[in-house]
Design a protein around this motif. Structure first.
Motif, PDB file in Angstrom:
ATOM      1  N   ALA A  30       0.720  -1.105   0.110  1.00 23.53           N
ATOM      2  CA  ALA A  30      -0.160   0.108  -0.168  1.00 23.53           C
ATOM      3  C   ALA A  30       0.782   1.309  -0.059  1.00 23.53           C
ATOM      4  O   ALA A  30       0.610   2.325  -0.773  1.00 23.53           O
ATOM      5  N   ARG A  31       2.005   1.046   0.696  1.00 23.80           N
ATOM      6  CA  ARG A  31       2.638   2.388   0.823  1.00 23.80           C
ATOM      7  C   ARG A  31       3.434   2.790  -0.589  1.00 23.80           C
ATOM      8  O   ARG A  31       3.678   3.720  -0.968  1.00 23.80           O
ATOM      9  N   ASN A  32       3.886   1.496  -1.163  1.00 21.65           N
ATOM     10  CA  ASN A  32       4.601   1.785  -2.629  1.00 21.65           C
ATOM     11  C   ASN A  32       3.169   2.215  -3.553  1.00 21.65           C
ATOM     12  O   ASN A  32       3.630   3.013  -4.397  1.00 21.65           O
ATOM     13  N   GLN A  33       1.934   1.598  -3.515  1.00 25.53           N
ATOM     14  CA  GLN A  33       0.905   2.172  -4.162  1.00 25.53           C
ATOM     15  C   GLN A  33       0.996   3.680  -4.018  1.00 25.53           C
ATOM     16  O   GLN A  33       0.892   4.434  -5.063  1.00 25.53           O
ATOM     17  N   ALA A  34       0.944   4.201  -2.935  1.00 28.49           N
ATOM     18  CA  ALA A  34       0.729   5.473  -2.455  1.00 28.49           C
ATOM     19  C   ALA A  34       1.679   6.254  -3.123  1.00 28.49           C
ATOM     20  O   ALA A  34       1.527   7.499  -3.696  1.00 28.49           O
ATOM     21  N   ASP A  35       3.049   6.000  -3.041  1.00 27.97           N
ATOM     22  CA  ASP A  35       4.174   6.547  -3.538  1.00 27.97           C
ATOM     23  C   ASP A  35       4.160   6.698  -4.837  1.00 27.97           C
ATOM     24  O   ASP A  35       4.381   7.717  -5.631  1.00 27.97           O
TER      25      ASP A  35
END
Length: 97
Positions: free
Chosen positions: A60-65
């Protein structure tokens, strides 16, 4: 390109985040990040998290970034804090050193 809503979304996780539940959390976070620029993940009711749950947070953090969004973790209790520290991901997922 994503068409983000300016209003933040709140996703609340409860109980154990493990092999049996992480895929559901992963889907909820992905959907929220597609629709909102900012997603707050409330972890205050999480009693256990394993590496599969941690993988959902990292994804999720990678998707947000990637999409120009933001994932904010709130209510991080002992079970999650311990795992973040053991894996060295505290800074990556929370912005804390």
């Amino acid at each position: 390109m994503y068409d983000h809503s300016p209003a933040p979304a709140v996703v609340t996780a409860r109980g154990d985040i493990d092999l049996a539940t992480a895929s559901s959390l992963r889907r909820q976070l992905a959907d929220a990040l597609r629709a909102h620029r900012e997603v707050v993940l409330d972890l205050s009711e999480v009693t256990f998290m394993d590496c599969v749950g941690l993988g959902a947070l990292v994804q999720a953090r990678n998707q947000a970034d990637h999409s120009g969004g933001r994932l904010i973790l709130r209510g991080i209790g002992h079970p999650v804090t311990r795992l973040l520290k053991l894996t060295g991901l505290t800074r990556h997922l929370t912005g804390e050193v």
